[in-house]
Design a protein around this motif. Structure first.
Motif, mmCIF file in Angstrom:
data_model
loop_
_atom_site.group_PDB
_atom_site.id
_atom_site.type_symbol
_atom_site.label_atom_id
_atom_site.label_comp_id
_atom_site.label_asym_id
_atom_site.label_seq_id
_atom_site.Cartn_x
_atom_site.Cartn_y
_atom_site.Cartn_z
ATOM 1 N N LEU A 146 -2.216 -11.248 1.386
ATOM 2 C CA LEU A 146 -3.591 -11.283 0.872
ATOM 3 C C LEU A 146 -4.405 -10.127 1.432
ATOM 4 C CD1 LEU A 146 -4.392 -15.109 0.877
ATOM 5 C CD2 LEU A 146 -3.840 -13.635 -1.075
ATOM 6 N N SER A 147 -4.128 -9.733 2.670
ATOM 7 C CA SER A 147 -4.774 -8.551 3.234
ATOM 8 C C SER A 147 -4.374 -7.292 2.477
ATOM 9 C CB SER A 147 -4.412 -8.411 4.716
ATOM 10 O OG SER A 147 -4.993 -7.253 5.275
ATOM 11 N N GLU A 148 -3.086 -7.196 2.111
ATOM 12 C CA GLU A 148 -2.619 -6.062 1.306
ATOM 13 C C GLU A 148 -3.335 -6.035 -0.039
ATOM 14 O OE1 GLU A 148 -0.143 -3.595 1.704
ATOM 15 O OE2 GLU A 148 -0.014 -4.089 3.831
ATOM 16 N N ARG A 163 -13.291 -12.622 -5.390
ATOM 17 C CA ARG A 163 -14.025 -11.372 -5.603
ATOM 18 C C ARG A 163 -14.298 -10.664 -4.267
ATOM 19 N NH1 ARG A 163 -15.436 -11.565 -10.909
ATOM 20 N NH2 ARG A 163 -15.425 -13.648 -11.842
ATOM 21 N N LYS A 164 -14.101 -9.366 -4.286
ATOM 22 C CA LYS A 164 -14.367 -8.513 -3.128
ATOM 23 C C LYS A 164 -15.727 -7.857 -3.314
ATOM 24 C CE LYS A 164 -12.448 -4.436 -0.753
ATOM 25 N NZ LYS A 164 -11.279 -3.514 -0.684
ATOM 26 N N ARG A 176 0.818 -1.225 0.000
ATOM 27 C CA ARG A 176 0.000 0.000 0.000
ATOM 28 C C ARG A 176 0.845 1.266 0.000
ATOM 29 N NH1 ARG A 176 -3.182 -1.100 5.413
ATOM 30 N NH2 ARG A 176 -2.739 -3.231 4.723
ATOM 31 N N HIS A 177 2.077 1.168 0.497
ATOM 32 C CA HIS A 177 2.954 2.350 0.551
ATOM 33 C C HIS A 177 3.497 2.730 -0.831
ATOM 34 C CE1 HIS A 177 2.681 2.053 4.834
ATOM 35 N NE2 HIS A 177 3.296 0.893 4.872
ATOM 36 N N LEU A 218 -7.913 -17.086 1.094
ATOM 37 C CA LEU A 218 -8.597 -16.001 0.383
ATOM 38 C C LEU A 218 -9.909 -15.644 1.071
ATOM 39 C CD1 LEU A 218 -7.869 -17.233 -3.234
ATOM 40 C CD2 LEU A 218 -7.115 -15.036 -2.285
ATOM 41 N N LEU A 219 -10.659 -16.639 1.489
ATOM 42 C CA LEU A 219 -11.914 -16.376 2.197
ATOM 43 C C LEU A 219 -11.641 -15.730 3.553
ATOM 44 C CD1 LEU A 219 -13.815 -19.674 1.332
ATOM 45 C CD2 LEU A 219 -14.293 -17.388 0.424
ATOM 46 N N ASP A 220 -10.599 -16.200 4.233
ATOM 47 C CA ASP A 220 -10.226 -15.606 5.518
ATOM 48 C C ASP A 220 -9.820 -14.146 5.362
ATOM 49 O OD1 ASP A 220 -10.699 -18.007 6.751
ATOM 50 O OD2 ASP A 220 -8.577 -18.546 7.024
ATOM 51 N N ALA A 221 -9.260 -13.793 4.201
ATOM 52 C CA ALA A 221 -8.822 -12.414 3.954
ATOM 53 C C ALA A 221 -9.996 -11.480 3.701
ATOM 54 C CB ALA A 221 -7.863 -12.374 2.773
#
Length: 255
Positions: A141-143, A253-254, A111-112, A222-225
Motif C-alpha cells: 500500500l505504501s508502494e 484518495r491521496k 516503483r523500480h 489504507l488510512l495508515d498508508a
C-alpha cells in the motif's frame, strides 16, 4: 471442510498458483461481456470523477480492465506478478485493437518498474488478498501511495471475506466471475487462509489460496498508508448489507 496446508507466501507461491491450465481458462470464469454488463460504467465514473487520465492496473490478470479502460480513452499501464497472465493480457489487448504498456512486476518493488506517477491505480479481481503477511500488505500500500500523483485515487477490491469467515457467503455469480459452467466454492476458511476451489465442466479443478482480509481491516491499512479518505462499496453500491454482497470495493484518495 479440508484442513489447510501450510499457508503459502506470495513470494513463493503467487505465480505458481496461476498455472497455464488455469490462466487459459480465466476468461471463461470472467466472461467479458457479462462482466461489462454487471459493472456498467462504475469504474469509469470513479476515474472520471477523480479527473484521472494516467491509470495503472496493478493486477491486470488477462487484461479485462486494462482493455476496458483503454477503450474509454485512459492512458493505461498493465502490470501483473504472473508472467503467464501478462502474456494473456498482451494477446487480449491485440485482439481488442488496443495498445498499452504491459509489464511483469512484484508489487513490493513496484516503483523500480514504473515511469513516473499515475492519477489512479486499480487493484481489482480480489488480487490484494494474495498478500499473506501484514508487513507485505503495508509495504505494498505504501508502494501504491508513492506511485500516485497528489490527488490520485486507489481502487482496490476483495471478495466478501467478512461473510465468508462467518460462513454466510453464497456467490450470486452476477459480479466479477460471471462465466457460466465453471463453479467457485470455498474449500477451506479460517482467519488466516481461504482456499477457493474452481471446478470446470470437463472435470478440471484448480485451487487458489488467499488471505481472507476483512473490510474494516483494509480500510484501516489504507488510512495508515497515508490516504485521506476511504469510501467503501458493496457490489458497486454505496449502501449495502455486508452479509449480502459478493465483493467489497475500497476507493482511497491521496490529498
Amino acid at each position: 471442510m479440508t484442513t489447510p496446508t501450510t499457508a503459502a507466501t506470495p513470494a513463493e507461491d503467487f505465480e505458481g498458483q496461476y498455472v497455464g491450465t488455469l490462466v487459459d481458462r480465466w476468461d471463461e470464469l470472467i466472461n467479458w461481456d457479462r462482466r461489462r454488463a454487471s459493472e456498467q460504467d462504475f469504474f469509469v465514473a470513479l476515474l472520471n470523477g477523480a479527473e484521472a487520465h494516467r491509470v495503472l492496473d496493478v493486477a491486470a490478470g488477462t487484461g479485462y480492465h486494462s482493455v476496458a479502460l483503454a477503450q474509454q480513452g485512459f492512458d493505461v499501464t498493465a502490470a501483473d506478478g504472473s508472467a503467464q497472465m501478462i502474456e494473456q493480457t498482451r494477446r487480449n489487448a491485440t485482439a481488442h485493437g488496443q495498445s498499452f504498456r504491459v509489464l511483469q512486476a512484484d508489487w513490493r518493488s513496484l516503483r523500480h518498474h514504473l515511469d513516473g506517477r499515475y492519477d489512479a491505480i486499480v487493484c481489482l479481481g480480489s488480487s490484494f488478498p494474495h498478500l499473506f503477511q501484514e508487513a507485505d500488505r503495508r509495504a505494498v500500500l505504501s508502494e501504491f501511495y508513492e506511485a500516485l500523483n497528489p490527488g490520485g485515487v486507489l481502487i482496490v477490491d476483495h471478495r466478501n471475506f467478512d461473510a465468508i469467515r462467518r460462513h454466510r457467503y453464497q456467490s450470486s455469480g452476477n459480479y466479477y466471475y460471471c462465466g457460466t459452467g465453471a463453479t467457485v466454492t470455498v474449500a477451506h476458511i479460517d482467519a488466516q487462509l481461504c482456499r477457493f476451489q474452481y471446478d470446470f465442466p470437463d472435470g478440471g479443478q484448480h485451487h487458489l489460496e488467499v488471505y481472507p482480509i476483512l473490510s474494516t481491516e483494509l480500510s484501516t491499512l489504507l488510512l495508515d498508508a497515508g490516504f485521506d479518505t476511504v469510501q467503501t462499496f458493496g457490489d458497486f453500491q454505496d449502501h449495502f448489507d455486508i452479509d449480502g454482497v459478493d465483493f467489497v470495493i475500497h476507493v482511497a484518495r491521496k490529498s
